[in-house]
Design an enzyme around this catalytic site. Sequence first.
Site, PDB file in Angstrom:
ATOM      1  N   ARG A  74      15.724  21.668  11.500  1.00  0.00           N
ATOM      2  CA  ARG A  74      14.440  20.971  11.612  1.00  0.00           C
ATOM      3  C   ARG A  74      13.302  21.862  11.110  1.00  0.00           C
ATOM      4  O   ARG A  74      13.304  23.065  11.331  1.00  0.00           O
ATOM      5  CB  ARG A  74      14.158  20.590  13.067  1.00  0.00           C
ATOM      6  CG  ARG A  74      15.139  19.586  13.628  1.00  0.00           C
ATOM      7  CD  ARG A  74      14.621  18.980  14.903  1.00  0.00           C
ATOM      8  NE  ARG A  74      13.795  19.920  15.658  1.00  0.00           N
ATOM      9  CZ  ARG A  74      13.168  19.600  16.789  1.00  0.00           C
ATOM     10  NH1 ARG A  74      13.267  18.401  17.291  1.00  0.00           N
ATOM     11  NH2 ARG A  74      12.453  20.495  17.428  1.00  0.00           N
ATOM     12  N   LYS A 100      15.969  22.446  27.828  1.00  0.00           N
ATOM     13  CA  LYS A 100      15.644  21.458  28.859  1.00  0.00           C
ATOM     14  C   LYS A 100      16.158  20.064  28.519  1.00  0.00           C
ATOM     15  O   LYS A 100      16.480  19.297  29.408  1.00  0.00           O
ATOM     16  CB  LYS A 100      14.156  21.455  29.193  1.00  0.00           C
ATOM     17  CG  LYS A 100      13.233  21.134  28.047  1.00  0.00           C
ATOM     18  CD  LYS A 100      11.797  21.253  28.538  1.00  0.00           C
ATOM     19  CE  LYS A 100      10.799  20.769  27.499  1.00  0.00           C
ATOM     20  NZ  LYS A 100      10.971  21.379  26.169  1.00  0.00           N
ATOM     21  N   ARG A 144       3.111  17.448  29.263  1.00  0.00           N
ATOM     22  CA  ARG A 144       2.997  18.597  28.374  1.00  0.00           C
ATOM     23  C   ARG A 144       1.721  19.389  28.614  1.00  0.00           C
ATOM     24  O   ARG A 144       1.520  20.445  28.026  1.00  0.00           O
ATOM     25  CB  ARG A 144       2.950  18.106  26.927  1.00  0.00           C
ATOM     26  CG  ARG A 144       4.179  18.443  26.151  1.00  0.00           C
ATOM     27  CD  ARG A 144       4.103  17.787  24.785  1.00  0.00           C
ATOM     28  NE  ARG A 144       5.430  17.365  24.380  1.00  0.00           N
ATOM     29  CZ  ARG A 144       6.271  18.149  23.718  1.00  0.00           C
ATOM     30  NH1 ARG A 144       5.913  19.351  23.356  1.00  0.00           N
ATOM     31  NH2 ARG A 144       7.467  17.719  23.394  1.00  0.00           N
ATOM     32  N   ARG A 156      19.779  26.721  15.197  1.00  0.00           N
ATOM     33  CA  ARG A 156      19.984  25.335  15.621  1.00  0.00           C
ATOM     34  C   ARG A 156      20.116  24.379  14.438  1.00  0.00           C
ATOM     35  O   ARG A 156      19.374  24.439  13.475  1.00  0.00           O
ATOM     36  CB  ARG A 156      18.823  24.889  16.500  1.00  0.00           C
ATOM     37  CG  ARG A 156      19.015  23.474  17.029  1.00  0.00           C
ATOM     38  CD  ARG A 156      18.310  23.286  18.316  1.00  0.00           C
ATOM     39  NE  ARG A 156      16.891  22.976  18.100  1.00  0.00           N
ATOM     40  CZ  ARG A 156      16.109  22.507  19.056  1.00  0.00           C
ATOM     41  NH1 ARG A 156      16.590  22.333  20.268  1.00  0.00           N
ATOM     42  NH2 ARG A 156      14.847  22.249  18.813  1.00  0.00           N
ATOM     43  N   ARG A 210       4.564  26.686  17.805  1.00  0.00           N
ATOM     44  CA  ARG A 210       5.041  25.877  18.939  1.00  0.00           C
ATOM     45  C   ARG A 210       4.958  26.655  20.242  1.00  0.00           C
ATOM     46  O   ARG A 210       4.597  26.118  21.275  1.00  0.00           O
ATOM     47  CB  ARG A 210       6.487  25.416  18.682  1.00  0.00           C
ATOM     48  CG  ARG A 210       6.591  24.398  17.566  1.00  0.00           C
ATOM     49  CD  ARG A 210       8.030  24.105  17.214  1.00  0.00           C
ATOM     50  NE  ARG A 210       8.730  23.392  18.276  1.00  0.00           N
ATOM     51  CZ  ARG A 210      10.056  23.368  18.400  1.00  0.00           C
ATOM     52  NH1 ARG A 210      10.815  24.049  17.571  1.00  0.00           N
ATOM     53  NH2 ARG A 210      10.612  22.682  19.378  1.00  0.00           N
TER      54      ARG A 210
END
Length: 225
Positions: free
Chosen positions: A165, A11, A87, A132, A176
């Site tokens: 990360r 997103k 959120r 990633r 998450r």
Amino acid sequence: VAFLGPPGSGKGTQGARLASLWGVPHVSTGDLLRQILLDEPHSELARAVRVIADGRMVSDETAGEIVARELERPEAARGFVLDGYPRNVRQACALQAFLGEQPPGAPPPHSLDGVIALVVREEALLHRLAGRLTCPNCGASFHLQDDPPAAEGVCDRCGHRLVTREDDRPERLRTRWQLYHERTEPLIGFYRERGLLREVDGEGAEDEVFDRVRRAAAKRGTDWR
Ligand SMILES: [Zn+2]
């Protein structure tokens, strides 16, 4: 327009592209939080943001304040793309109150024209996030297989060393996603009820997904119903 999607759904990238196509600000809470820590490290706001370092979420009040500050800028008068906010349902209610609770289709800036929810299967998310690479300096992201940087381990944009990360490690991903399912997913129903939701298939190449996003986003006002 606001974007919804689980961690790794793309997103951020899609939101930035849509904002640049429309010539409106891309209001990304992730980028804003990073910027606050860099620009005003001693401010009250920075203190409230620093809880992220302990693995906690920024409070609803702090997130709302940060977003409101951006939406009040003259650049946002023609419109905006929200990414990372709201959120949860509480934040969505705060946003609605802030935007003046006008019906869909009212002229910008004080209404949300639509909400784009990117739909991606969990296996596809895992592939994306596990590979990633992120730049801790400028926030750019790359992918080991799908979108490698020109020089191994180095950011194309600023030359900084890339990292994986903490958040993208498999054990953190579970947490998450769980948070997303519990707190953010209810927003899909929230916006569907209000006639604002557009679900978009978020799998496939970035350009393909962007085509779908652009088509969904072109429908405005009552077309969103
Ligand atoms: Zn960089």
